[in-house]
Design a protein around this motif. Structure first.
Motif, PDB file in Angstrom:
ATOM      1  N   ARG A 103      34.059  16.468 -20.756  1.00  0.00           N
ATOM      2  CA  ARG A 103      34.888  16.139 -19.587  1.00  0.00           C
ATOM      3  C   ARG A 103      35.165  17.390 -18.753  1.00  0.00           C
ATOM      4  O   ARG A 103      35.114  17.359 -17.526  1.00  0.00           O
ATOM      5  N   GLY A 104      35.448  18.499 -19.422  1.00  0.00           N
ATOM      6  CA  GLY A 104      35.696  19.754 -18.717  1.00  0.00           C
ATOM      7  C   GLY A 104      34.472  20.217 -17.942  1.00  0.00           C
ATOM      8  O   GLY A 104      34.581  20.667 -16.798  1.00  0.00           O
ATOM      9  N   TYR A 105      33.303  20.111 -18.560  1.00  0.00           N
ATOM     10  CA  TYR A 105      32.056  20.493 -17.894  1.00  0.00           C
ATOM     11  C   TYR A 105      31.848  19.642 -16.649  1.00  0.00           C
ATOM     12  O   TYR A 105      31.511  20.147 -15.575  1.00  0.00           O
ATOM     13  N   ARG A 106      32.060  18.328 -16.791  1.00  0.00           N
ATOM     14  CA  ARG A 106      31.901  17.424 -15.645  1.00  0.00           C
ATOM     15  C   ARG A 106      32.847  17.802 -14.509  1.00  0.00           C
ATOM     16  O   ARG A 106      32.483  17.750 -13.339  1.00  0.00           O
ATOM     17  N   ALA A 107      34.082  18.148 -14.858  1.00  0.00           N
ATOM     18  CA  ALA A 107      35.059  18.531 -13.832  1.00  0.00           C
ATOM     19  C   ALA A 107      34.599  19.791 -13.103  1.00  0.00           C
ATOM     20  O   ALA A 107      34.725  19.886 -11.876  1.00  0.00           O
ATOM     21  N   LEU A 108      34.040  20.737 -13.827  1.00  0.00           N
ATOM     22  CA  LEU A 108      33.556  21.972 -13.204  1.00  0.00           C
ATOM     23  C   LEU A 108      32.351  21.706 -12.308  1.00  0.00           C
ATOM     24  O   LEU A 108      32.241  22.278 -11.219  1.00  0.00           O
ATOM     25  N   VAL A 109      31.449  20.838 -12.754  1.00  0.00           N
ATOM     26  CA  VAL A 109      30.284  20.473 -11.939  1.00  0.00           C
ATOM     27  C   VAL A 109      30.745  19.773 -10.657  1.00  0.00           C
ATOM     28  O   VAL A 109      30.281  20.097  -9.564  1.00  0.00           O
ATOM     29  N   ALA A 110      31.673  18.836 -10.807  1.00  0.00           N
ATOM     30  CA  ALA A 110      32.171  18.108  -9.639  1.00  0.00           C
ATOM     31  C   ALA A 110      32.827  19.064  -8.650  1.00  0.00           C
ATOM     32  O   ALA A 110      32.594  18.966  -7.439  1.00  0.00           O
ATOM     33  N   GLN A 111      33.621  19.999  -9.162  1.00  0.00           N
ATOM     34  CA  GLN A 111      34.274  20.960  -8.280  1.00  0.00           C
ATOM     35  C   GLN A 111      33.243  21.832  -7.564  1.00  0.00           C
ATOM     36  O   GLN A 111      33.345  22.058  -6.359  1.00  0.00           O
ATOM     37  N   ALA A 112      32.245  22.300  -8.295  1.00  0.00           N
ATOM     38  CA  ALA A 112      31.223  23.170  -7.698  1.00  0.00           C
ATOM     39  C   ALA A 112      30.417  22.448  -6.623  1.00  0.00           C
ATOM     40  O   ALA A 112      30.013  23.049  -5.631  1.00  0.00           O
ATOM     41  N   LYS A 113      30.202  21.155  -6.805  1.00  0.00           N
ATOM     42  CA  LYS A 113      29.418  20.380  -5.845  1.00  0.00           C
ATOM     43  C   LYS A 113      30.284  19.720  -4.777  1.00  0.00           C
ATOM     44  O   LYS A 113      29.756  19.036  -3.905  1.00  0.00           O
ATOM     45  N   GLY A 114      31.600  19.895  -4.876  1.00  0.00           N
ATOM     46  CA  GLY A 114      32.494  19.288  -3.895  1.00  0.00           C
ATOM     47  C   GLY A 114      32.608  17.784  -4.055  1.00  0.00           C
ATOM     48  O   GLY A 114      32.881  17.070  -3.096  1.00  0.00           O
ATOM     49  N   ILE A 115      32.419  17.302  -5.278  1.00  0.00           N
ATOM     50  CA  ILE A 115      32.497  15.867  -5.551  1.00  0.00           C
ATOM     51  C   ILE A 115      33.928  15.528  -5.945  1.00  0.00           C
ATOM     52  O   ILE A 115      34.540  16.205  -6.762  1.00  0.00           O
ATOM     53  N   VAL A 116      34.451  14.461  -5.362  1.00  0.00           N
ATOM     54  CA  VAL A 116      35.805  14.011  -5.643  1.00  0.00           C
ATOM     55  C   VAL A 116      35.739  12.818  -6.595  1.00  0.00           C
ATOM     56  O   VAL A 116      34.974  11.881  -6.365  1.00  0.00           O
ATOM     57  N   SER A 117      36.536  12.866  -7.657  1.00  0.00           N
ATOM     58  CA  SER A 117      36.592  11.745  -8.592  1.00  0.00           C
ATOM     59  C   SER A 117      37.523  10.679  -8.057  1.00  0.00           C
ATOM     60  O   SER A 117      38.614  10.975  -7.584  1.00  0.00           O
ATOM     61  N   ALA A 118      37.074   9.452  -8.162  1.00  0.00           N
ATOM     62  CA  ALA A 118      37.890   8.317  -7.724  1.00  0.00           C
ATOM     63  C   ALA A 118      37.794   7.230  -8.785  1.00  0.00           C
ATOM     64  O   ALA A 118      36.745   7.037  -9.394  1.00  0.00           O
ATOM     65  N   ARG A 119      38.919   6.556  -9.006  1.00  0.00           N
ATOM     66  CA  ARG A 119      38.925   5.446  -9.959  1.00  0.00           C
ATOM     67  C   ARG A 119      39.434   4.215  -9.244  1.00  0.00           C
ATOM     68  O   ARG A 119      40.480   4.251  -8.591  1.00  0.00           O
TER      69      ARG A 119
END
Length: 190
Positions: free
Chosen positions: A105-121
């Motif tokens: 989960r931490g890795y995914r959060a870092l990847v999303a941040q680096a790519k400028g991806i916003v998580s939405a639920r």
């Protein structure tokens, strides 16, 4: 390299966060960010499917050698190699396998941040069609002004409508909430 941050602080923390950060930096240096993410997703899917694998990962009764042996065989069978496989083996050898889901989960959060991806639920009362899902994704992406990583959760208790969470913002357009509001308004009138 500067540490990834979110509002001045790290978006991952603790032991799992340090491992996730180290993996992200290594994947970034080797140009394997997406490959590692794909391999971690494959391993996570195996984890979700297998009670035995979850027990191996979560139980302290297995020795480091037993965990290493089993993990090595599982990684080979799943064709997970490279940086992700070496990382999972390292985690097993350090007796930190129980933290692997948090590390992923931490890795995914870092990847999303680096790519400028916003998580939405998005929570909906029933599974949406692909066309409706595409509309929801487009609307959220336009509102957020960024690429969206969308997680859809089906919650029949909503009755109808949807609840959208993007970061700390939430929009509740569910029928359940509207009915509760009407119920409260009716009580106040009496």
């Amino acid at each position: 390299m500067a540490e990834p941050s979110n509002s001045g602080g790290s978006i991952v923390s603790g032991v799992a966060g340090r491992y996730a950060s180290a993996l992200f930096e290594l994947a970034q240096e080797t140009g394997a960010i997406d490959a590692v993410a794909a391999d971690l997703s494959t391993f996570e899917a195996l984890l979700a499917e297998s009670e035995d694998l979850r027990r191996l990962v979560g139980s302290p009764v297995f020795s480091a050698e037993e965990q290493m042996s089993a993990i090595t065989a599982i990684l080979a069978a799943a064709k997970i190699g490279g940086v992700a496989a070496n990382f999972i083996k390292l985690v097993a050898s350090k007796r930190r396998l129980f933290l692997l889901p948090a590390m992923i989960r931490g890795y995914r959060a870092l990847v999303a941040q680096a790519k400028g991806i916003v998580s939405a639920r998005v929570s909906v009362a029933e599974a949406p069609s692909e066309a409706l899902l595409a509309e929801i994704r487009t609307a959220i992406a336009q509102a957020a002004g960024a690429e969206i990583d969308l997680e859809v959760k089906v919650d029949p208790a909503l009755i109808g409508g949807l609840v959208v969470r993007v970061g700390s913002r939430m929009i509740d357009a569910s029928l359940r909430t509207k009915l509760n509001s009407i119920r409260l308004a009716m009580k106040e009138v009496r």
